[in-house]
Scaffold this active site. Sequence first.
Site, PDB file in Angstrom:
ATOM      1  N   HIS A 223       0.831  -1.205   0.000  1.00 14.96           N
ATOM      2  CA  HIS A 223       0.000   0.000   0.000  1.00 14.96           C
ATOM      3  C   HIS A 223       0.869   1.261   0.000  1.00 14.96           C
ATOM      4  O   HIS A 223       0.715   2.124  -0.872  1.00 14.96           O
ATOM      5  CB  HIS A 223      -0.903  -0.033   1.246  1.00 14.96           C
ATOM      6  CG  HIS A 223      -1.855   1.111   1.366  1.00 14.96           C
ATOM      7  ND1 HIS A 223      -3.221   0.930   1.417  1.00 14.96           N
ATOM      8  CD2 HIS A 223      -1.667   2.453   1.467  1.00 14.96           C
ATOM      9  CE1 HIS A 223      -3.821   2.101   1.535  1.00 14.96           C
ATOM     10  NE2 HIS A 223      -2.892   3.049   1.565  1.00 14.96           N
ATOM     11  N   GLU A 224       1.774   1.352   0.976  1.00 12.02           N
ATOM     12  CA  GLU A 224       2.523   2.587   1.176  1.00 12.02           C
ATOM     13  C   GLU A 224       3.701   2.743   0.218  1.00 12.02           C
ATOM     14  O   GLU A 224       3.901   3.813  -0.359  1.00 12.02           O
ATOM     15  CB  GLU A 224       3.028   2.665   2.625  1.00 12.02           C
ATOM     16  CG  GLU A 224       1.933   2.669   3.677  1.00 12.02           C
ATOM     17  CD  GLU A 224       1.068   3.918   3.627  1.00 12.02           C
ATOM     18  OE1 GLU A 224       1.484   4.923   2.999  1.00 12.02           O
ATOM     19  OE2 GLU A 224      -0.031   3.894   4.205  1.00 12.02           O
TER      20      GLU A 224
ATOM     21  N   GLU B 267      -6.135   5.938  -3.653  1.00 16.09           N
ATOM     22  CA  GLU B 267      -6.391   5.161  -2.439  1.00 16.09           C
ATOM     23  C   GLU B 267      -7.095   3.846  -2.747  1.00 16.09           C
ATOM     24  O   GLU B 267      -6.918   2.860  -2.029  1.00 16.09           O
ATOM     25  CB  GLU B 267      -7.199   5.984  -1.440  1.00 16.09           C
ATOM     26  CG  GLU B 267      -6.431   7.130  -0.803  1.00 16.09           C
ATOM     27  CD  GLU B 267      -5.243   6.673   0.031  1.00 16.09           C
ATOM     28  OE1 GLU B 267      -5.093   5.462   0.272  1.00 16.09           O
ATOM     29  OE2 GLU B 267      -4.444   7.538   0.434  1.00 16.09           O
TER      30      GLU B 267
ATOM     31  N   HIS C  30       1.829   4.155  -3.158  1.00 18.20           N
ATOM     32  CA  HIS C  30       1.994   5.595  -2.971  1.00 18.20           C
ATOM     33  C   HIS C  30       3.413   6.070  -3.294  1.00 18.20           C
ATOM     34  O   HIS C  30       3.598   7.055  -4.016  1.00 18.20           O
ATOM     35  CB  HIS C  30       1.645   5.982  -1.531  1.00 18.20           C
ATOM     36  CG  HIS C  30       0.201   5.820  -1.190  1.00 18.20           C
ATOM     37  ND1 HIS C  30      -0.817   6.252  -2.019  1.00 18.20           N
ATOM     38  CD2 HIS C  30      -0.412   5.275  -0.099  1.00 18.20           C
ATOM     39  CE1 HIS C  30      -1.983   5.984  -1.459  1.00 18.20           C
ATOM     40  NE2 HIS C  30      -1.765   5.388  -0.296  1.00 18.20           N
TER      41      HIS C  30
END
Length: 467
Positions: free
Chosen positions: A276-277, A312, A281
């Site tokens: 995710h991070e 997101e 991102h």
Amino acid sequence: MVLDSGTQVYEQAPPRPPAGSPSQHHKLKPSNGNGPPLYPWPESLGMPLALAVPSALQQQTMWQTFSKLHLEQSSHMRRSESTYSVNSTGRRGRGKAPIGRGCDPGGTLRPAASLPHIAKIRKDVGSSSSKSPCMLVALRPTNMDQEREKFFQSHYTYNPQFEYQEPMPMSVLEKYQEASAQFMNQAVGIIEAVLEKFGTYENFEAATGGQLLTKCQIWSTVRKYMQKEGCVGEIVVQLSEDLLSQAVMMVENSRPTLAINLTGARQYWLEGMLRHEIGTHYLRGVNNSRQPWHSTEGRLQYGLQPANPTEEGLASLHSVLFRKQPFLWRAALLYYTIHQAAHMSFRQLFQDLAQYVQDEGVRWEYCVRAKRGQTDTSQPGCFSKDQVYLDGILRILRHRHTIDFQLLTSLGKVSYEDVEQLRPYGVLDNTRVPHFMKDLERYRQQLEHIMTTNRLDEAELGRLLPD
């Protein structure tokens, strides 16, 4: 966990899209219109980044959000904020079309080839030096611990009276004061599917999350993941027990920094958080800094939509990717909680969530997230930003057969709806695609598994999100 789509902090007007040739690289310069100047960026990292600010991590050092959004003239938002509203349906507004836990607490930073640095987050939060506060800092109650104690001592009958360090950014509160009900059926369906299989949330957490990890175990897992993405030494790692989210990306002392919540770092969930991070991102931020639409002006010139809910939504899908049971529990419960908060007081909301979550501490955290920005929580009201996760997930799944996922990542922080129009202009040399996306056949199979596990109906998504 993380949390902007649109613009980069280093801004300069991009060139007009060429008629038939690919875009070229452009040097970035500090923006003079958004608060104090940044620290110089290490040359070893190449292009500069700007990552998100966690609510509990504001220090006297300057923080930059992961691609800032101009809420007012110089306010900061979480990395994946955007002007997108989850209540909207169909196409959003556009700009102008294109013209043509402690192994090594503290200490010095390690060299790029070494293990990621782990440092305990300092709690000496000072006043911000920026003209406008970071959204997550401004919306985090300063008296949360005291109000939590009052709430639990009252046996859940007291409505917390929250106080905030900074004046409330009214433009943000107004933007996120309305909750959406568009995907409530899907949210409740996902929650019920989890409870049918596991009985309780606590059983679900124990079965799918595994044990809490020690600091050294976290360190080892993060290092192995960074090796997979080829970014060992690029990101500093910090541990905290004070985050409202599971993790967050930021910049501290001009270094990309990943803060991880120790209370949520579980055996089987940590790698999903890293996908995710870092895998979403961080890598999309790196790629975005190379594109001619890296700035506010560039996004307007190319007529781009906000990166959210794509940003997101994609990151949230990657959180559960490759799990045997990839339930979208967190995104669904956040969506549901915010919808209910819009019509309930804090204590009513807390009692309502008891049907899904027995753990009082977990319920408290969900309620605080949904009621951020309120002072008197006896009144109905919500902070609807967290509905973006499920909203983005469902939009991506709806169009999963037609999205070019590798190009979506390579083009940076853009919406899946803008990929085709940007294809001729993207700077694709040396862009980075996460390791888990390189086998597209397997990647798409996992998306189908997510659809099936969460009982998402293709026809219903088509009705809710028509072409």
